[in-house]
Design an enzyme around this catalytic site. Structure first.
Site, mmCIF file in Angstrom:
data_model
loop_
_atom_site.group_PDB
_atom_site.id
_atom_site.type_symbol
_atom_site.label_atom_id
_atom_site.label_comp_id
_atom_site.label_asym_id
_atom_site.label_seq_id
_atom_site.Cartn_x
_atom_site.Cartn_y
_atom_site.Cartn_z
ATOM 1 N N PRO A 104 0.818 -1.218 0.000
ATOM 2 C CA PRO A 104 0.000 0.000 0.000
ATOM 3 C C PRO A 104 0.848 1.261 0.000
ATOM 4 C CG PRO A 104 -0.994 -1.600 1.445
ATOM 5 C CD PRO A 104 0.321 -2.206 0.982
ATOM 6 N N CYS A 105 0.537 2.150 -0.942
ATOM 7 C CA CYS A 105 1.436 3.268 -1.211
ATOM 8 C C CYS A 105 1.048 4.555 -0.492
ATOM 9 C CB CYS A 105 1.475 3.539 -2.724
ATOM 10 S SG CYS A 105 -0.123 4.064 -3.416
#
Length: 407
Positions: A104-105
Site C-alpha cells: 500500500p502506497c
C-alpha cells in the site's frame, strides 16, 4: 477449480516456472502479470472487499483450508479476504518461490499525508513477515515514486536492509533506528547463512518504457536469495519516447491511424533508442473503442459507460489522444490534474470510461471490476500495470528457472 473463459484467454504462458504468494492484491494487475510469467499462485491476500469481489469475479476463489492447493496454472487463485496481519503463512514454508506485493502506497504517496513509517497503513513489516514464514527464493515489491523522497530516505534505506536480512527480526520495544543498526552489522557479517539473506535490486521505472500507454513512474524491488547465486538486473526498456517523436514527425504515426498528417503532438522528452518500438499513446490504447453512451453500458464492452460533467481549467488539463495517458490515479473524476478527462479530435471533452482506463493500465477487456464507478476507478488507480509488471517478472522467471531445475 476449473478455469474460466477469462482465465483461458489470459493464459498465454509457455509453461509453469514456479509458485507464488501475493499480498495486497488489489484489482489484480500484479497477480495477473505473475500468472502470465508462469507463477502458480498458492495464495493471494487482499483487504478491500470490492477488490476481493473483483478478483473472485475473474480468476480467484475464496480460500478453503480443506481444499487441495492449486496444482496447475489453470487452477483458480486461492484468496484470503481480510487483514494481512491475521494471515499465517507458515504452512507454505519451503513451497513458495516468489513472494510479491504492491505494498500500500498511501504512506509514501505524493498525494497522501506523507506520514511514511508512522502511517498505520505501512505494510512493509507484513511483507517481511511473510518472507520469514515462507522463505521464498525471490521477493518482488512495487511502490510509488514518492518512496524515494529525500525526507523518507533513512526509512527507505532501512526497508532495503530489512529485505537484505529479513531474518534479523525487529524485537518488541526496539526502535526502527536501533533495528537498522543491527541490520547494518548483519549485512557486514561474513558468517551468516546465505539462505537468510537476499541480493536486493531496485529501480525507478516508467511504465511507458515497457509498452504501457501511460506515463507512470514506480519503484520496483527485486531480491534473489543469496544462496542461489543468481546474477540479475532489471530488463532494458522495450519502448522509446524518441521513436514516438520520430513517427509523428515523419508521418508514419498518423498514417498508421488513418489520419491526415499533423504537426507532432508529442515532442518531449526526447529519450530512448530509435531502434526500439515507439511509446504507446492513448489513441493506440482506446482508438478502436466506440464512443461511450452516457450512463449506459455499450453493448460488447464491459464498463464502457459514459459519464457527464467533464471540465478543464487551469491546473486541470486533459489527456491528449496522441500522447501516453497521464498517470492513472485512484479517483472517480475529481482527481487533481485532469487525469480522467479526454480531449477528443473535435475539440470536445469527456471523462474516460472505466474500460478505457483499464486499457491504459493494460488489463484485458475480459477483466471485470466490482462496485460502482468510483470503486472501479480506485482499483485501477491503485493497480500495477500488467505489461510493466510482466516485463519485470518474465525476466525474473528466466533468471530463476535454472535454480528450480537444479534444486
Amino acid at each position: 477449480m476449473t478455469a474460466s473463459p477469462a482465465q483461458r484467454q489470459i493464459n498465454d504462458v509457455e509453461r509453469e516456472i514456479g509458485t507464488s504468494v501475493e499480498l495486497f492484491s488489489g484489482g489484480g494487475g500484479l497477480a495477473m502479470a505473475m500468472h502470465r510469467a508462469g507463477f502458480r499462485h498458492l495464495l493471494l491476500n487482499e483487504f478491500n472487499h470490492r477488490a476481493c469481489a473483483t478478483l473472485r469475479s475473474n480468476l480467484a476463489v475464496k480460500f478453503d483450508p480443506a481444499a487441495e492447493p492449486p496444482k496447475s496454472l489453470d487452477d483458480r487463485w486461492p484468496l484470503i479476504e481480510g487483514d494481512v496481519r491475521g494471515v499465517d503463512f507458515a504452512d507454505l514454508a519451503g513451497d513458495v518461490d516468489v513472494v510479491a506485493g504492491g505494498v500500500p502506497c498511501q504512506p509514501f504517496s505524493l498525494g497522501g499525508a506523507h506520514r511514511g513509517h508512522l502511517d498505520e497503513r505501512n505494510m512493509w513489516p507484513e511483507l517481511l513477515r511473510c518472507v520469514r514464514e515462507t522463505r521464498p527464493r525471490v521477493i518482488v515489491a512495487e511502490n510509488v515514486k514518492g518512496l524515494l523522497r529525500t525526507s523518507f530516505d533513512p526509512y527507505w534505506q532501512y526497508i532495503l536492509r530489512q529485505i537484505d536480512s529479513p531474518f534479523e527480526e525487529r524485537v518488541d520495544g526496539e526502535s526502527w533506528e536501533d533495528h537498522d543498526k543491527r541490520l547494518i552489522k548483519a549485512k557486514r557479517s561474513t558468517t551468516d547463512d546465505l539462505a537468510e539473506h537476499y541480493d536486493v535490486h531496485f529501480k525507478l521505472v516508467n511504465a511507458a518504457d515497457y509498452g504501457v500507454p501511460q506515463v507512470r513512474w514506480r519503484v520496483f524491488i527485486v531480491a534473489f536469495r543469496k544462496d542461489l547465486g543468481v546474477t540479475w538486473d532489471f530488463p532494458e526498456a522495450t519502448h522509446s519516447a524518441a521513436s514516438l517523436i520520430a513517427a509523428q514527425a515523419d508521418g508514419s504515426y498518423w498514417e498508421e491511424h488513418g489520419l491526415d498528417r499533423r504537426e507532432p503532438v508529442f515532442t518531449t522528452p526526447n529519450s530512448g533508442s530509435l531502434d526500439l518500438p515507439r511509446w504507446q499513446t492513448l489513441r493506440d490504447a482506446i482508438g478502436n473503442l466506440p464512443d461511450p453512451i452516457e450512463r449506459s453500458e455499450f453493448a460488447g464492452y464491459t464498463h464502457h459507460v459514459g459519464w457527464p460533467g467533464a471540465r478543464i481549467y487551469a491546473g486541470h488539463t486533459p489527456n491528449y489522444l496522441d500522447k501516453p495517458a497521464k498517470t492513472v490515479k485512484a479517483g472517480v473524476h475529481g482527481v487533481p490534474g485532469g487525469e480522467s478527462v479526454l480531449l477528443r479530435d473535435d475539440g470536445s471533452i469527456r471523462y474516460l470510461t472505466v474500460r478505457e482506463v483499464a486499457r491504459v493500465m493494460t488489463f484485458p477487456d475480459t477483466w471485470t471490476l466490482d462496485g460502482p464507478r468510483g470503486e472501479q476507478m480506485r482499483q485501477l488507480g491503485n493497480a500495477v500495470p500488467v505489461e510493466l509488471a510482466h516485463a519485470i517478472l518474465d525476466s525474473v522467471a528466466t533468471a530463476l528457472r535454472p535454480t528450480l531445475t537444479t534444486a
